[in-house]
Design a protein around this motif. Structure first.
Motif, short mmCIF file in Angstrom:
data_model
loop_
_atom_site.label_atom_id
_atom_site.label_comp_id
_atom_site.label_asym_id
_atom_site.label_seq_id
_atom_site.Cartn_x
_atom_site.Cartn_y
_atom_site.Cartn_z
N GLN A 211 -11.31 -13.62 2.93
CA GLN A 211 -10.64 -14.08 1.67
C GLN A 211 -9.36 -15.00 1.88
O GLN A 211 -9.04 -15.75 1.19
CB GLN A 211 -10.26 -12.92 1.02
CG GLN A 211 -8.92 -11.90 1.54
CD GLN A 211 -9.62 -11.01 2.61
OE1 GLN A 211 -10.85 -10.84 2.89
NE2 GLN A 211 -8.85 -9.98 2.70
N TYR A 212 -8.95 -14.97 3.50
CA TYR A 212 -7.79 -15.77 3.70
C TYR A 212 -8.17 -17.19 3.79
O TYR A 212 -7.52 -18.37 3.95
CB TYR A 212 -7.28 -15.17 4.95
CG TYR A 212 -6.46 -13.85 4.87
CD1 TYR A 212 -6.30 -13.43 3.66
CD2 TYR A 212 -5.81 -13.55 6.19
CE1 TYR A 212 -5.32 -12.28 3.31
CE2 TYR A 212 -5.19 -12.31 5.87
CZ TYR A 212 -5.09 -11.82 4.64
OH TYR A 212 -4.18 -10.57 4.54
N LEU A 213 -9.65 -17.53 4.08
CA LEU A 213 -10.30 -18.88 4.34
C LEU A 213 -9.53 -20.15 3.70
O LEU A 213 -9.18 -20.94 4.28
CB LEU A 213 -11.63 -18.77 4.71
CG LEU A 213 -12.30 -17.99 5.87
CD1 LEU A 213 -13.55 -17.98 5.73
CD2 LEU A 213 -11.61 -18.72 7.19
N LEU A 214 -9.65 -19.73 2.37
CA LEU A 214 -9.19 -20.75 1.25
C LEU A 214 -7.85 -20.76 0.73
O LEU A 214 -7.49 -21.29 -0.31
CB LEU A 214 -10.50 -20.85 0.38
CG LEU A 214 -11.82 -21.26 0.72
CD1 LEU A 214 -12.70 -21.19 -0.52
CD2 LEU A 214 -11.79 -22.47 1.40
N GLU A 215 -7.17 -19.85 1.15
CA GLU A 215 -5.72 -19.49 0.90
C GLU A 215 -4.90 -20.84 1.26
O GLU A 215 -5.11 -20.85 2.49
CB GLU A 215 -5.14 -18.24 0.86
CG GLU A 215 -6.04 -17.17 0.37
CD GLU A 215 -5.50 -15.82 0.48
OE1 GLU A 215 -4.49 -15.61 1.10
OE2 GLU A 215 -6.13 -14.71 -0.24
N GLU A 216 -4.10 -21.20 0.31
CA GLU A 216 -3.45 -22.73 0.86
C GLU A 216 -2.27 -22.31 1.99
O GLU A 216 -1.99 -22.89 2.95
CB GLU A 216 -2.75 -23.14 -0.25
CG GLU A 216 -2.09 -24.38 -0.02
CD GLU A 216 -2.86 -25.55 0.49
OE1 GLU A 216 -2.41 -26.56 1.26
OE2 GLU A 216 -4.11 -25.72 0.09
N ASP A 217 -1.73 -20.92 1.85
CA ASP A 217 -0.87 -20.82 2.80
C ASP A 217 -1.29 -20.28 4.01
O ASP A 217 -0.65 -20.37 5.06
CB ASP A 217 -0.03 -19.49 2.17
CG ASP A 217 -0.60 -18.15 1.97
OD1 ASP A 217 -1.99 -18.10 1.98
OD2 ASP A 217 -0.13 -16.98 2.09
N THR A 218 -2.82 -20.20 4.26
CA THR A 218 -3.26 -19.80 5.55
C THR A 218 -3.00 -21.22 6.31
O THR A 218 -2.77 -21.07 7.54
CB THR A 218 -4.88 -19.45 5.41
OG1 THR A 218 -4.97 -18.09 4.70
CG2 THR A 218 -5.59 -19.25 6.82
N VAL A 219 -3.62 -22.09 5.70
CA VAL A 219 -3.18 -23.51 6.27
C VAL A 219 -2.21 -23.71 6.67
O VAL A 219 -1.64 -24.23 7.70
CB VAL A 219 -3.98 -24.73 5.41
CG1 VAL A 219 -3.52 -26.00 6.07
CG2 VAL A 219 -5.36 -24.50 5.06
N ARG A 220 -1.18 -23.51 5.85
CA ARG A 220 0.22 -23.79 6.03
C ARG A 220 0.85 -23.08 7.22
O ARG A 220 1.42 -23.50 8.33
CB ARG A 220 1.43 -23.69 5.01
CG ARG A 220 2.64 -24.02 5.02
CD ARG A 220 3.30 -24.12 3.47
NE ARG A 220 3.47 -22.60 3.00
CZ ARG A 220 2.62 -22.33 1.88
NH1 ARG A 220 1.93 -23.17 1.39
NH2 ARG A 220 2.79 -21.00 1.58
N LEU A 221 0.59 -21.76 7.19
CA LEU A 221 1.09 -20.99 8.40
C LEU A 221 0.52 -21.15 9.67
O LEU A 221 1.17 -21.30 10.71
CB LEU A 221 0.73 -19.40 8.23
CG LEU A 221 1.35 -18.73 6.98
CD1 LEU A 221 1.01 -17.59 6.47
CD2 LEU A 221 2.96 -18.73 7.12
N LEU A 222 -0.65 -21.47 9.90
CA LEU A 222 -1.38 -22.01 11.16
C LEU A 222 -0.79 -23.54 11.29
O LEU A 222 -0.64 -23.62 12.60
CB LEU A 222 -2.91 -22.15 10.94
CG LEU A 222 -3.66 -20.72 10.70
CD1 LEU A 222 -5.01 -20.91 10.53
CD2 LEU A 222 -3.56 -19.99 11.91
N ALA A 223 -0.54 -24.34 10.48
CA ALA A 223 -0.33 -25.62 10.63
C ALA A 223 1.18 -25.55 11.41
O ALA A 223 1.28 -26.39 12.23
CB ALA A 223 -0.19 -26.57 9.49
#
Length: 236
Positions: A211-223
């Motif tokens: 469920q985390y795959l498409l959450e915007e903050d997942t991209v932000r945190l990893l970036a």
């Protein structure tokens, strides 16, 4: 010593006492029966993979059967079995092509960023594209997605050896595009760490927290994590 049984599983001795007979059973991803060599055979296999991908994307995994594939592609069932002994082996081949296409699309998207773009922008493109691709395939075939993720981790940990190694091309392309922002002295080491993070963490998400795959903050945190890895100057 690693042993491979008739069904494609690998038996690898456990790291127990000397002479231990305990084995780790690893189910390898399905593979084509053989690889096409002549132009006509290559065209036939490409047509089968395209037909299979069309069915998967339009109607889902349950709709893809040997009979539907034969009818859709116009290829006789006997000819399909000549290259793909199971539907799973066809789907695995489609998945390999899908991942290769995603890598090339990601590199093209990074190179197409405007001159004003930053390394952080490039990282977001890489992560957003990659995580969206994982999510998309998870919706198409969740069983294969999970199996491939586990297998990828076994390869990374050197528990099993693949027939061929995929060479990372996305991280080097990103570092080259934004070379002036990379501040670490040992770029090879930083690139290795970034590559491991970009491959292992999405697999963990797929297996444990899809469920985390498409959450915007997942991209932000990893970036943010990868950006700090590549841009924080080394201590003098």
């Amino acid at each position: 010593m690693t042993r491979r049984d008739e069904e494609g599983r690998v038996d690898r001795p456990s790291r127990g006492k000397a002479g231990s007979e305990n084995l780790l059973h690893v189910e390898l991803p399905a593979k084509p029966r053989k690889r096409p060599k002549q132009a006509r055979s290559v065209a036939l296999v490409d047509a089968l993979k395209k037909a299979g991908r069309d069915i998967l994307e339009k109607d889902g995994r349950e709709a893809l059967s040997i009979y539907r594939l034969s009818d859709y592609s116009g290829v006789a069932i006997s000819s399909i079995y000549e290259y793909f002994p199971t539907i799973e082996s066809l789907i695995a081949a489609i998945f390999d092509d899908y991942r290769a296409d995603t890598r090339l699309e990601t590199i093209a998207a990074i190179q197409a960023l405007p001159p004003s773009a930053t390394l952080y922008d490039g990282l977001e493109v890489l992560l957003r594209t990659g995580l969206a691709a994982l999510h998309r395939w998870m919706q198409i075939d969740s069983e294969l997605s999970i199996k491939t993720a586990y297998y990828g981790e076994l390869v990374r940990l050197e528990i099993v050896k693949p027939e061929r190694f995929w060479i990372s091309i996305v991280i080097p392309a990103l570092v080259e595009r934004f070379s002036d922002e990379v501040r670490v002295r040992d770029r090879e080491k930083a690139g290795f760490l970034a590559y491991q993070a970009v491959t292992a963490l999405p697999r963990a998400l797929l297996i444990e927290k899809p469920q985390y795959l498409l959450e915007e903050d997942t991209v932000r945190l990893l970036a943010r994590m990868l950006h700090a890895l590549l841009t924080t100057p080394d201590a003098e």
